[in-house]
Design a protein around this motif. Sequence first.
Motif, PDB file in Angstrom:
ATOM      1  N   GLN A  29       0.675  -1.254  -0.062  1.00 24.77           N
ATOM      2  CA  GLN A  29      -0.099   0.095   0.054  1.00 24.77           C
ATOM      3  C   GLN A  29       0.803   1.039   0.056  1.00 24.77           C
ATOM      4  O   GLN A  29       0.557   2.142  -0.765  1.00 24.77           O
ATOM      5  N   ALA A  38      -2.563   1.986  -8.481  1.00 26.30           N
ATOM      6  CA  ALA A  38      -3.302   1.155  -7.651  1.00 26.30           C
ATOM      7  C   ALA A  38      -2.437   0.030  -7.214  1.00 26.30           C
ATOM      8  O   ALA A  38      -1.880  -0.460  -7.864  1.00 26.30           O
ATOM      9  N   GLU A  39      -3.030  -0.561  -6.196  1.00 25.65           N
ATOM     10  CA  GLU A  39      -1.877  -1.668  -5.478  1.00 25.65           C
ATOM     11  C   GLU A  39      -2.167  -2.861  -6.451  1.00 25.65           C
ATOM     12  O   GLU A  39      -1.110  -3.657  -6.602  1.00 25.65           O
TER      13      GLU A  39
END
Length: 187
Positions: A29, A38-39
């Motif tokens: 994260q 985005a992860e």
Amino acid sequence: MKGLRDKTDQILKAAVTVFVKKGLQATTQEIAKEADVAEVTLYRKFATKQNLFITVIKHVLENQFNSHVMKLANEGNTEYFFKSIIENRLEVLSKNTPLVKMLISESLMGNLTEEIDLPNIIFTSLKHGLDHHFDEEDVNTELCARQLGGIFLSHIVLPNQHPFHTLDRMEKDKLVEKYAKSLKVLI
């Protein structure tokens, strides 16, 4: 294809920043946030945090710590060989102190695989270069490699008012000369 490469580079740079600060304790994260992706993008490209860490470290080792030891080992003049290795490694390590400290810390905790274990990589490359340089001579290359490794790591671990890469040419030459003389005693 360029956009994909740019995104990967963006992730690698962000991962270096986060890993330097937190080592393997960093979360995906945190890395995703630093990379502004985005992860799920991290997982799509690297599958696991461990894979990302290994990819990042290999990338850095190849680009920043790619040793010229074997090339220098062909040098016939031992003093020049020692001076060249010392100056090159101190310059690279000094410029990358935060990353090197993190890698040493992770290595001491046993968290690094052999392929990214920086202290082992430094020692092994030095030993191979010294073995090549002193091929026909009776020189304790392991002791020389340990001495060189100690010189390099002391510049990272011990307090240093002036990092090597910030010294002027004359200061660098004097320091390299002293270290090279200390090594000549071993041969």
